[in-house]
Enzyme design. Structure first.
Site, PDB file in Angstrom:
ATOM      1  N   LYS A  22       1.027  -0.970  -0.278  1.00 35.94           N
ATOM      2  CA  LYS A  22       0.334  -0.230   0.034  1.00 35.94           C
ATOM      3  C   LYS A  22       0.611   1.389   0.308  1.00 35.94           C
ATOM      4  O   LYS A  22       0.697   2.170  -0.762  1.00 35.94           O
ATOM      5  CB  LYS A  22      -0.735  -0.182   0.956  1.00 35.94           C
ATOM      6  CG  LYS A  22      -2.234   0.614   1.525  1.00 35.94           C
ATOM      7  CD  LYS A  22      -2.989   1.542   2.880  1.00 35.94           C
ATOM      8  CE  LYS A  22      -1.643   2.193   3.468  1.00 35.94           C
ATOM      9  NZ  LYS A  22      -1.643   2.798   4.695  1.00 35.94           N
ATOM     10  N   ASN A  23       1.907   1.213   0.957  1.00 38.65           N
ATOM     11  CA  ASN A  23       2.315   2.329   1.047  1.00 38.65           C
ATOM     12  C   ASN A  23       3.682   2.586   0.036  1.00 38.65           C
ATOM     13  O   ASN A  23       3.902   3.793  -0.049  1.00 38.65           O
ATOM     14  CB  ASN A  23       3.758   2.471   2.266  1.00 38.65           C
ATOM     15  CG  ASN A  23       2.571   2.620   3.708  1.00 38.65           C
ATOM     16  OD1 ASN A  23       1.825   2.700   3.190  1.00 38.65           O
ATOM     17  ND2 ASN A  23       3.302   1.897   4.295  1.00 38.65           N
ATOM     18  N   ARG A  94      -4.093  10.926   5.778  1.00 39.13           N
ATOM     19  CA  ARG A  94      -2.934  11.604   5.276  1.00 39.13           C
ATOM     20  C   ARG A  94      -1.982  11.117   4.295  1.00 39.13           C
ATOM     21  O   ARG A  94      -1.597  12.727   3.523  1.00 39.13           O
ATOM     22  CB  ARG A  94      -2.089  11.155   6.685  1.00 39.13           C
ATOM     23  CG  ARG A  94      -0.879  12.163   6.389  1.00 39.13           C
ATOM     24  CD  ARG A  94      -0.062  11.675   7.847  1.00 39.13           C
ATOM     25  NE  ARG A  94      -0.749  11.708   9.286  1.00 39.13           N
ATOM     26  CZ  ARG A  94      -1.887  13.225   9.794  1.00 39.13           C
ATOM     27  NH1 ARG A  94      -0.973  14.202   9.183  1.00 39.13           N
ATOM     28  NH2 ARG A  94      -1.973  12.926  10.877  1.00 39.13           N
ATOM     29  N   CYS A 118      -3.174  17.317  11.196  1.00 36.55           N
ATOM     30  CA  CYS A 118      -1.995  17.540  10.869  1.00 36.55           C
ATOM     31  C   CYS A 118      -1.487  19.034  11.705  1.00 36.55           C
ATOM     32  O   CYS A 118      -2.063  19.913  11.814  1.00 36.55           O
ATOM     33  CB  CYS A 118      -1.066  17.842   9.616  1.00 36.55           C
ATOM     34  SG  CYS A 118       0.014  17.365   9.034  1.00 36.55           S
ATOM     35  N   ASP A 307       5.893   0.918  11.766  1.00 34.95           N
ATOM     36  CA  ASP A 307       4.664   0.244  11.427  1.00 34.95           C
ATOM     37  C   ASP A 307       4.302  -1.718  12.088  1.00 34.95           C
ATOM     38  O   ASP A 307       3.219  -1.604  11.703  1.00 34.95           O
ATOM     39  CB  ASP A 307       4.097   0.448   9.687  1.00 34.95           C
ATOM     40  CG  ASP A 307       3.632   1.718   9.256  1.00 34.95           C
ATOM     41  OD1 ASP A 307       3.051   2.362  10.187  1.00 34.95           O
ATOM     42  OD2 ASP A 307       3.399   1.793   8.009  1.00 34.95           O
ATOM     43  N   ILE A 329       9.281   6.755  16.394  1.00 33.00           N
ATOM     44  CA  ILE A 329       8.630   7.780  14.891  1.00 33.00           C
ATOM     45  C   ILE A 329       8.214   8.635  15.613  1.00 33.00           C
ATOM     46  O   ILE A 329       7.500  10.036  14.542  1.00 33.00           O
ATOM     47  CB  ILE A 329       8.764   6.849  14.096  1.00 33.00           C
ATOM     48  CG1 ILE A 329       9.985   5.701  13.562  1.00 33.00           C
ATOM     49  CG2 ILE A 329       8.246   7.311  12.783  1.00 33.00           C
ATOM     50  CD1 ILE A 329      11.081   6.867  13.244  1.00 33.00           C
TER      51      ILE A 329
END
EC number: 2.5.1.7
Length: 420
Positions: A22-23, A94, A118, A307, A329
């Protein structure tokens, strides 16, 4: 609202096909804004976030068609007719901010809603904006929107990112591909998804050097053309199902998975007692002996990915001994901890670190998913637990995992998705 019911205690055995990342797919889809020609993408996962990006790309006038019955092949093509990315779409994801660079580079203007939640200056979106400003863009923030304009073409620049932000690297990489002159991105993110984006751009005619390193050199061109590109396998899905095999004491063949993309995940899992064998068709993951606690700290690639933090924490919750999981992170990414403790885990959070003391057995319980990766971590806990676990608010899962219940059920898990 859907939920997932799991009765734990069944070792998994069989094969799971790892889908496209997906990323990687999301920024590559944004490349469709960089050309009027047709861009064909293979191995696209069927996920809610992909549907959101499809709707956003179509909002700008680009036609997005599914070329196969399963929808894993997408064709993008057409002329941009609108340079505004509205709040109603952007608020869902996002990654929607990834259209900013392509729209600005191609059209000289863009109006993109700020992603939900954000805060400029504390979230990485400010790196996108500062980088584009260095390339000549004039950017203002008004009424929750980013208004960006440039006279003529963006200009090449020497940009140093304060941290290796994945999204900023992607946005600036796409924008620089059509800029006038040479752009150098220093302290760039090095994730495999960045490499995949760069390879797609090169197939479209971009000139990029330094792929896979922290310094990218992009020589801008006037036009990009159409291409065909295949999305890389999802390393987070791979790591998640590797944890599923390990936590149940099972044995899974993860088809299409790539060991070279797992990096620190594979090293850490092996150190904890998980066996990972590379085969022609993918990775064979199993656990013959007990697990033991291994400390981990999330870091930019090639470090341990944020993740995978929640999934790994579940594994440590049933490992022998104690371990420490440190999150560097993102803030507030331990929301799954109270739910795991409801199932009998012994986890204490101290600032950015969680101390995990392994227990011999988790117990099934009703739990609430708080985000995408936490959802999967609770399913993993349910697979290992004694008794029945109900995971509520599983709509988070649909953003990043395809057919989780079906894939696990086919490998022997007692799991089902319940509607309503």
């Amino acid at each position: 609202m859907d939920r997932i019911r799991i009765r734990g205690g069944h070792p998994l055995a069989g094969e799971i096909a790892i889908g496209g990342a997906k990323n990687a797919a999301l920024p590559v889809m944004a490349c469709g804004l960089l050309t009027d020609d047709r861009l064909v993408l293979n191995n696209v996962p069927r996920l809610a976030d992909i549907g959101t990006m499809k709707a956003l790309i179509e909002q700008h006038g680009i036609a997005v068609e599914r070329l196969d019955p399963l929808g894993r092949i997408l064709s993008l093509g057409g002329q941009i007719t609108n340079t505004e990315a509205p709040y109603d779409i952007v608020r869902k994801m996002r990654a929607s901010v990834l259209v900013l660079g392509p729209l600005l580079a191609r059209c000289g203007e863009a109006r993109v809603s700020l992603p939900g939640g954000c805060a400029i200056g504390t979230r990485p979106v400010d790196m996108h904006l500062k980088g584009l400003e260095q390339m000549g863009a004039v950017i203002t923030l008004e009424s929750g929107y980013i208004d960006a304009r440039v006279q003529g073409r963006l200009r090449g620049a020497d940009i140093v990112l304060p941290m290796p932000s994945v999204g900023a690297t992607e946005n600036l990489l796409m924008a620089a591909s059509l800029a006038d002159g040479i752009t150098t991105l220093r302290n760039a993110a090095r994730e495999p998804e960045i490499e995949d984006l760069a390879h797609c751009l090169i197939s479209m005619g971009a000139k990029i050097e330094g792929i896979g390193t922290g310094e990218l050199r992009i020589e801008g061109v006037k036009h990009l053309h159409g291409a065909e590109h295949s999305i890389i396998p999802d390393r987070i899905e791979t790591g998640s199902y590797a944890c599923a095999a390990a936590i149940t004491g099972g044995r899974l063949l993860l088809r299409n998975a790539r060991l070279d993309h797992l990096g620190a995940v594979a090293r850490t899992l092996r150190e904890a007692g998980v066996e990972i064998e590379e085969q022609d068709s993918g990775l064979l993951v199993s656990r013959r002996n007990g697990l033991h606690g291994v400390d981990v700290m999330t870091e930019p690639y090639p470090g341990f990915p944020t993740d995978m933090q929640a999934q790994y924490m579940v594994l440590m919750s049933v490992a022998e001994g104690a371990s420490m999981v440190t999150e560097t992170i993102f803030e507030n990414r331990f929301m799954h901890v109270p739910e795991l403790n409801r199932m009998g885990a012994r986890i204490n959070v101290h600032g950015a670190s969680a101390i995990v003391r392994g227990v011999s057995q988790l117990s099934g319980a009703p739990v609430m998913a708080t985000d995408l990766r936490a959802s999967l971590s609770l399913i993993l806990a349910g697979l290992a637990a004694e008794g029945e676990t109900i995971v509520n608010r599983v709509y988070h899962l649909d953003r990043g995992y395809e057919s989780v219940a079906e894939k696990l059920s086919a490998c022997g898990a007692d799991i089902e998705r319940i509607s309503g």
